[in-house]
Write a protein that holds these residues in place. Structure first.
Motif, PDB file in Angstrom:
ATOM      1  N   THR A   1      35.594  63.680  -3.411  1.00 32.71           N
ATOM      2  CA  THR A   1      36.724  62.990  -2.804  1.00 32.71           C
ATOM      3  C   THR A   1      37.627  62.458  -3.909  1.00 32.71           C
ATOM      4  OG1 THR A   1      35.357  62.332  -0.926  1.00 32.71           O
ATOM      5  CG2 THR A   1      37.383  61.099  -1.277  1.00 32.71           C
ATOM      6  N   VAL A   2      38.927  62.649  -3.734  1.00 31.09           N
ATOM      7  CA  VAL A   2      39.910  62.190  -4.699  1.00 31.09           C
ATOM      8  C   VAL A   2      40.673  61.033  -4.065  1.00 31.09           C
ATOM      9  CG1 VAL A   2      41.984  62.847  -5.986  1.00 31.09           C
ATOM     10  CG2 VAL A   2      40.133  64.486  -5.687  1.00 31.09           C
ATOM     11  N   LYS A   3      40.930  59.984  -4.882  1.00 30.52           N
ATOM     12  CA  LYS A   3      41.662  58.819  -4.405  1.00 30.52           C
ATOM     13  C   LYS A   3      42.913  58.611  -5.255  1.00 30.52           C
ATOM     14  CE  LYS A   3      38.189  56.074  -5.238  1.00 30.52           C
ATOM     15  NZ  LYS A   3      37.252  56.869  -5.955  1.00 30.52           N
ATOM     16  N   VAL A   4      43.870  57.878  -4.701  1.00 33.46           N
ATOM     17  CA  VAL A   4      45.058  57.516  -5.464  1.00 33.46           C
ATOM     18  C   VAL A   4      44.602  56.732  -6.689  1.00 33.46           C
ATOM     19  CG1 VAL A   4      47.158  56.114  -5.456  1.00 33.46           C
ATOM     20  CG2 VAL A   4      46.589  57.524  -3.471  1.00 33.46           C
ATOM     21  N   GLY A   5      45.144  57.082  -7.842  1.00 29.58           N
ATOM     22  CA  GLY A   5      44.782  56.431  -9.092  1.00 29.58           C
ATOM     23  C   GLY A   5      43.759  57.205  -9.909  1.00 29.58           C
ATOM     24  N   ASP A   6      43.055  58.148  -9.280  1.00 35.08           N
ATOM     25  CA  ASP A   6      42.075  58.958 -10.009  1.00 35.08           C
ATOM     26  C   ASP A   6      42.788  59.817 -11.052  1.00 35.08           C
ATOM     27  OD1 ASP A   6      39.940  58.001  -8.543  1.00 35.08           O
ATOM     28  OD2 ASP A   6      39.703  59.818  -7.330  1.00 35.08           O
ATOM     29  N   GLU A   7      42.094  60.055 -12.176  1.00 38.10           N
ATOM     30  CA  GLU A   7      42.592  60.985 -13.180  1.00 38.10           C
ATOM     31  C   GLU A   7      41.749  62.256 -13.120  1.00 38.10           C
ATOM     32  OE1 GLU A   7      43.190  59.491 -17.123  1.00 38.10           O
ATOM     33  OE2 GLU A   7      44.748  58.113 -16.420  1.00 38.10           O
ATOM     34  N   ILE A   8      42.423  63.373 -12.976  1.00 37.73           N
ATOM     35  CA  ILE A   8      41.768  64.678 -12.863  1.00 37.73           C
ATOM     36  C   ILE A   8      42.088  65.482 -14.112  1.00 37.73           C
ATOM     37  CG2 ILE A   8      41.617  66.808 -11.520  1.00 37.73           C
ATOM     38  CD1 ILE A   8      42.622  65.148  -9.114  1.00 37.73           C
ATOM     39  N   THR A   9      41.037  65.986 -14.770  1.00 38.29           N
ATOM     40  CA  THR A   9      41.205  66.832 -15.948  1.00 38.29           C
ATOM     41  C   THR A   9      40.694  68.226 -15.607  1.00 38.29           C
ATOM     42  OG1 THR A   9      40.876  64.938 -17.412  1.00 38.29           O
ATOM     43  CG2 THR A   9      40.619  67.131 -18.386  1.00 38.29           C
TER      44      THR A   9
ATOM     45  N   VAL B   1      44.384  69.807 -19.091  1.00 40.57           N
ATOM     46  CA  VAL B   1      45.502  69.129 -18.449  1.00 40.57           C
ATOM     47  C   VAL B   1      44.928  67.973 -17.635  1.00 40.57           C
ATOM     48  CG1 VAL B   1      47.393  69.352 -16.804  1.00 40.57           C
ATOM     49  CG2 VAL B   1      46.842  71.255 -18.320  1.00 40.57           C
ATOM     50  N   THR B   2      45.456  66.765 -17.878  1.00 42.22           N
ATOM     51  CA  THR B   2      45.016  65.584 -17.150  1.00 42.22           C
ATOM     52  C   THR B   2      46.188  65.032 -16.343  1.00 42.22           C
ATOM     53  OG1 THR B   2      43.418  65.044 -18.868  1.00 42.22           O
ATOM     54  CG2 THR B   2      43.997  63.274 -17.356  1.00 42.22           C
ATOM     55  N   VAL B   3      45.952  64.794 -15.057  1.00 40.49           N
ATOM     56  CA  VAL B   3      46.969  64.215 -14.179  1.00 40.49           C
ATOM     57  C   VAL B   3      46.387  62.998 -13.468  1.00 40.49           C
ATOM     58  CG1 VAL B   3      48.152  66.423 -13.800  1.00 40.49           C
ATOM     59  CG2 VAL B   3      46.387  65.689 -12.208  1.00 40.49           C
ATOM     60  N   ARG B   4      47.275  62.083 -13.059  1.00 39.98           N
ATOM     61  CA  ARG B   4      46.866  60.927 -12.268  1.00 39.98           C
ATOM     62  C   ARG B   4      47.392  61.125 -10.853  1.00 39.98           C
ATOM     63  NH1 ARG B   4      47.689  57.203 -15.534  1.00 39.98           N
ATOM     64  NH2 ARG B   4      49.946  57.310 -15.426  1.00 39.98           N
ATOM     65  N   VAL B   5      46.538  60.930  -9.864  1.00 48.88           N
ATOM     66  CA  VAL B   5      46.914  61.087  -8.462  1.00 48.88           C
ATOM     67  C   VAL B   5      47.789  59.900  -8.059  1.00 48.88           C
ATOM     68  CG1 VAL B   5      46.077  61.289  -6.087  1.00 48.88           C
ATOM     69  CG2 VAL B   5      44.777  62.331  -7.977  1.00 48.88           C
TER      70      VAL B   5
ATOM     71  N   MET C   1      53.201  64.142  -6.103  1.00 50.87           N
ATOM     72  CA  MET C   1      51.885  63.612  -5.750  1.00 50.87           C
ATOM     73  C   MET C   1      51.038  63.283  -6.976  1.00 50.87           C
ATOM     74  SD  MET C   1      51.092  65.990  -2.464  1.00 50.87           S
ATOM     75  CE  MET C   1      49.775  64.969  -1.860  1.00 50.87           C
ATOM     76  N   TYR C   2      51.508  63.634  -8.158  1.00 56.40           N
ATOM     77  CA  TYR C   2      50.750  63.378  -9.377  1.00 56.40           C
ATOM     78  C   TYR C   2      51.694  63.122 -10.544  1.00 56.40           C
ATOM     79  CZ  TYR C   2      51.996  68.130 -10.670  1.00 56.40           C
ATOM     80  OH  TYR C   2      52.698  69.257 -10.995  1.00 56.40           O
ATOM     81  N   THR C   3      51.142  62.521 -11.601  1.00 56.64           N
ATOM     82  CA  THR C   3      51.856  62.312 -12.848  1.00 56.64           C
ATOM     83  C   THR C   3      51.060  62.963 -13.960  1.00 56.64           C
ATOM     84  OG1 THR C   3      52.725  60.191 -12.107  1.00 56.64           O
ATOM     85  CG2 THR C   3      52.717  60.568 -14.482  1.00 56.64           C
ATOM     86  N   LEU C   4      51.732  63.740 -14.794  1.00 61.47           N
ATOM     87  CA  LEU C   4      51.074  64.352 -15.942  1.00 61.47           C
ATOM     88  C   LEU C   4      50.747  63.257 -16.954  1.00 61.47           C
ATOM     89  CD1 LEU C   4      50.162  66.936 -17.432  1.00 61.47           C
ATOM     90  CD2 LEU C   4      52.456  67.016 -18.425  1.00 61.47           C
ATOM     91  N   VAL C   5      49.467  63.126 -17.284  1.00 63.12           N
ATOM     92  CA  VAL C   5      49.014  62.114 -18.243  1.00 63.12           C
ATOM     93  C   VAL C   5      48.924  62.716 -19.638  1.00 63.12           C
ATOM     94  CG1 VAL C   5      47.078  60.606 -18.881  1.00 63.12           C
ATOM     95  CG2 VAL C   5      47.735  60.850 -16.473  1.00 63.12           C
ATOM     96  N   LYS C   6      48.323  63.916 -19.710  1.00 60.04           N
ATOM     97  CA  LYS C   6      48.081  64.517 -21.030  1.00 60.04           C
ATOM     98  C   LYS C   6      47.888  66.014 -20.868  1.00 60.04           C
ATOM     99  CE  LYS C   6      44.226  63.130 -22.704  1.00 60.04           C
ATOM    100  NZ  LYS C   6      43.079  62.507 -23.377  1.00 60.04           N
ATOM    101  N   GLU C   7      48.366  66.738 -21.849  1.00 62.59           N
ATOM    102  CA  GLU C   7      48.144  68.182 -21.917  1.00 62.59           C
ATOM    103  C   GLU C   7      47.816  68.496 -23.366  1.00 62.59           C
ATOM    104  OE1 GLU C   7      50.654  72.243 -21.036  1.00 62.59           O
ATOM    105  OE2 GLU C   7      51.231  70.407 -20.011  1.00 62.59           O
ATOM    106  N   GLU C   8      46.658  69.094 -23.598  1.00 63.43           N
ATOM    107  CA  GLU C   8      46.246  69.334 -24.981  1.00 63.43           C
ATOM    108  C   GLU C   8      45.526  70.657 -25.137  1.00 63.43           C
ATOM    109  OE1 GLU C   8      43.125  66.551 -26.279  1.00 63.43           O
ATOM    110  OE2 GLU C   8      42.845  66.083 -24.166  1.00 63.43           O
ATOM    111  N   SER C   9      45.699  71.249 -26.303  1.00 67.73           N
ATOM    112  CA  SER C   9      44.955  72.448 -26.669  1.00 67.73           C
ATOM    113  C   SER C   9      43.616  72.007 -27.233  1.00 67.73           C
ATOM    114  CB  SER C   9      45.709  73.251 -27.713  1.00 67.73           C
ATOM    115  OG  SER C   9      46.928  73.723 -27.182  1.00 67.73           O
TER     116      SER C   9
END
Length: 74
Positions: A23-31, A39-43, A58-66
């Motif tokens: 289950t995903v909630k608002v505020g969760d960070e998904i990598t 790629v990490t986004v915040r819901v 619906m999300y904000t990009l937090v980080k993108e890294e190689s």
């Protein structure tokens, strides 16, 4: 596709390995690992259904890294 990626252990929710039934909630960070990229986004919001044009709100990009091959998710 999301189910397959999750079953392969390439998705983390708040730093913990997720399952397809997680289950995903608002505020969760998904990598998500895409090849040699993380790629990490915040819901920001959830909706039962949404239009393609609204999905990016619906999300904000937090980080993108190689990442190096030896640092990939196990």
């Amino acid at each position: 596709m999301a189910k397959d990626v999750s079953e392969q252990g390439r998705v983390l929710i708040n730093g913990r390995e997720s399952k397809p039934s997680s289950t995903v909630k608002v505020g969760d960070e998904i990598t998500v690992q895409f090849g040699q990229k993380l790629v990490t986004v915040r819901v920001e919001r959830l909706a039962e259904t949404t239009r393609k044009e609204e999905a990016a709100t619906m999300y904000t990009l937090v980080k993108e890294e190689s990442i190096a091959k030896d640092n990939l998710f196990e």
